[in-house]
Design a protein around this motif. Sequence first.
Motif, short mmCIF file in Angstrom:
data_model
loop_
_atom_site.label_atom_id
_atom_site.label_comp_id
_atom_site.label_asym_id
_atom_site.label_seq_id
_atom_site.Cartn_x
_atom_site.Cartn_y
_atom_site.Cartn_z
N LEU A 114 0.83 -1.20 0.00
CA LEU A 114 0.00 0.00 0.00
C LEU A 114 0.86 1.25 0.00
O LEU A 114 2.07 1.20 0.23
CB LEU A 114 -0.91 0.01 1.23
CG LEU A 114 -1.83 -1.19 1.36
CD1 LEU A 114 -2.61 -1.15 2.67
CD2 LEU A 114 -2.80 -1.24 0.19
N ASP A 115 0.20 2.36 -0.24
CA ASP A 115 0.89 3.64 -0.23
C ASP A 115 0.74 4.27 1.15
O ASP A 115 -0.33 4.76 1.50
CB ASP A 115 0.29 4.55 -1.30
CG ASP A 115 0.96 5.91 -1.31
OD1 ASP A 115 2.02 6.05 -0.65
OD2 ASP A 115 0.44 6.82 -1.95
N GLY A 116 1.82 4.23 1.91
CA GLY A 116 1.79 4.84 3.23
C GLY A 116 2.48 6.19 3.24
O GLY A 116 2.72 6.77 4.29
N GLY A 117 2.78 6.67 2.05
CA GLY A 117 3.42 7.98 1.93
C GLY A 117 4.86 8.01 2.43
O GLY A 117 5.38 9.06 2.75
N LEU A 118 5.50 6.83 2.49
CA LEU A 118 6.85 6.77 3.03
C LEU A 118 7.88 6.81 1.90
O LEU A 118 7.64 6.30 0.81
CB LEU A 118 7.03 5.49 3.84
CG LEU A 118 6.09 5.31 5.03
CD1 LEU A 118 6.30 3.95 5.68
CD2 LEU A 118 6.29 6.42 6.04
N ALA A 119 9.02 7.37 2.20
CA ALA A 119 10.11 7.41 1.22
C ALA A 119 10.95 6.15 1.36
O ALA A 119 11.27 5.72 2.46
CB ALA A 119 10.97 8.64 1.47
N PHE A 120 11.26 5.55 0.22
CA PHE A 120 12.08 4.34 0.23
C PHE A 120 13.36 4.59 -0.55
O PHE A 120 13.37 5.36 -1.50
CB PHE A 120 11.33 3.18 -0.43
CG PHE A 120 10.41 2.46 0.51
CD1 PHE A 120 10.81 1.29 1.11
CD2 PHE A 120 9.17 2.98 0.79
CE1 PHE A 120 9.97 0.62 1.99
CE2 PHE A 120 8.32 2.32 1.67
CZ PHE A 120 8.72 1.14 2.26
N ALA A 121 14.41 3.89 -0.14
CA ALA A 121 15.67 3.90 -0.89
C ALA A 121 16.15 5.33 -1.14
O ALA A 121 16.61 5.67 -2.21
CB ALA A 121 15.49 3.16 -2.23
N ARG A 122 16.02 6.16 -0.12
CA ARG A 122 16.46 7.55 -0.25
C ARG A 122 17.10 8.03 1.04
O ARG A 122 17.09 7.34 2.05
CB ARG A 122 15.26 8.44 -0.61
CG ARG A 122 14.85 8.28 -2.05
CD ARG A 122 13.52 8.98 -2.34
NE ARG A 122 13.36 10.23 -1.61
CZ ARG A 122 12.27 10.99 -1.70
NH1 ARG A 122 11.28 10.61 -2.48
NH2 ARG A 122 12.18 12.10 -1.02
N GLU A 123 17.64 9.23 0.97
CA GLU A 123 18.26 9.82 2.15
C GLU A 123 17.27 9.93 3.31
O GLU A 123 17.57 9.57 4.44
CB GLU A 123 18.77 11.23 1.79
CG GLU A 123 20.15 11.26 1.16
CD GLU A 123 21.22 10.74 2.11
OE1 GLU A 123 21.17 11.05 3.30
OE2 GLU A 123 22.12 10.00 1.63
N ASP A 124 16.08 10.41 2.99
CA ASP A 124 15.11 10.69 4.05
C ASP A 124 14.19 9.50 4.34
O ASP A 124 13.11 9.68 4.90
CB ASP A 124 14.27 11.92 3.66
CG ASP A 124 13.57 11.74 2.33
OD1 ASP A 124 14.07 10.93 1.52
OD2 ASP A 124 12.54 12.39 2.11
N THR A 125 14.63 8.33 4.00
CA THR A 125 13.88 7.13 4.37
C THR A 125 13.86 7.00 5.89
O THR A 125 14.90 7.13 6.53
CB THR A 125 14.54 5.88 3.75
OG1 THR A 125 14.44 5.96 2.33
CG2 THR A 125 13.86 4.61 4.24
N PRO A 126 12.68 6.75 6.47
CA PRO A 126 12.59 6.62 7.92
C PRO A 126 13.50 5.51 8.45
O PRO A 126 13.71 4.50 7.78
CB PRO A 126 11.11 6.27 8.15
CG PRO A 126 10.40 6.81 6.96
CD PRO A 126 11.37 6.66 5.83
N GLU A 127 14.00 5.72 9.64
CA GLU A 127 14.98 4.81 10.24
C GLU A 127 14.55 3.34 10.29
O GLU A 127 15.34 2.46 9.92
CB GLU A 127 15.34 5.32 11.65
CG GLU A 127 16.73 4.91 12.10
CD GLU A 127 17.78 5.18 11.03
OE1 GLU A 127 18.52 4.24 10.71
OE2 GLU A 127 17.88 6.32 10.51
#
Lengths: 192, 192
Positions: A114-127
């Motif tokens: 699903l789309d949880g609005g999270l950033a993946f494979a990036r600098e600002d990806t959540p910890e």
Amino acid sequence: MSVQERKERERAGRERLIVAVARELAEQQGWDAVTTRRLAERIEYSQPVLYSHFRGKREIIGAVALEGAAEMAAALRAAARAEDGPHKRVAALARAYLDFAERNPAVYDAMFQLDGGLAFAREDTPEPLKDGFAALLESLGEVAGDGVHPGLFTEVFWASLHGLATLTRAGRLPPQDTEARVELLVDRLAVI
Amino acid sequence: MSVQERKERERAGRERLIVAVARELAEQQGWDAVTTRRLAERIEYSQPVLYSHFRGKREIIGAVALEGAAEMAAALRAAARAEDGPHKRVAALARAYLDFAERNPAVYDAMFQLDGGLAFAREDTPEPLKDGFAALLESLGEVAGDGVHPGLFTEVFWASLHGLATLTRAGRLPPQDTEARVELLVDRLAVI
DNA sequence: TTGCTTGTCTAGCGATGCTAGGATCGAATC
DNA sequence: GATTCGATCCTAGCATCGCTAGACAAGCAA
């Protein structure tokens, strides 16, 4: 000051409650059943209260995903730690991954479908997401093989597990040969 | 008799139009934008007409999925036929698969991500879906390795490709190293 | 012409995610 | 203790969704 602190505590508690109820409801009846109205009813507040904690339903899904990522990372590390030798460790890791996906389908969906609005494979990806990938990398890096970038190998291995998990659960693969598929995958992908 | 035949022809034509418009709209603006109202407007009929052809939106998605499965099977066979030798053939097959997924994301979603109400991995699985799997099996069977069931091997290979396709498109994997990942996957999974 | 079937449309139902605006309640001030 | 005022929460509603009932019209048979 104490009054404000108490209010903040209560707010934080309510936010945890929202996430927990959303997750529970999703696991019980699927994400389609997680409507803002039902969610509001279960936490015994009105709908708009949800929007004072999250920007929308997407963000609630994202919160469940983060919670799940932390749990999955822990489960993967525990499974790997219990085995000796690279091959056994990787096999245990793979089984733990698929086991998590099977036991927590709604959480798995929140993380990867699903789309949880999270950033993946990036600098600002959540910890927690980074840490989940790190948990895979720790065990998979040692079986990547000479000249193969550990990160790249981990991505491929992860993608394969993800494919098995999703296709199996969606009924696209017959459920009985799961174990044989995992063995084949691990034997071929992992070097030594 | 001729009158009835003409009507049946027109009906069949309209049904094809519905599927084509649904597919086009989904590719342009995503499946969320494919609402029954918009679909009805584009085919220049009212909403209920859709329901005289399909039981609901799910079935329309299913029709797009079947159309896509037939195309994908053809694309896979064409790619495999153009190469000599098992290894090259499998590599071409894998690239063709990922290429199809990238070029037709909405169709790929209809086939493997969304619920089109189709039966998979069963007796009553629609022919185009079986044939798509068969197209994979034709090239992958010869590199399964000794003692490994070709069908099982194909399932694992397919799942890996599916994982790469979905995770890449959802932004879960960085897009740049796609080719390296495919090479790694083919080199490891395919025997000789 | 009169009926009947077949095809299509208008209008509406119960949901959905989300939000505006008013009511209420509690803390701080006099 | 009374009063003000800001934070907090709820009622009500919007636009949109998938889907359907019932009215209406067109074309065919008698």
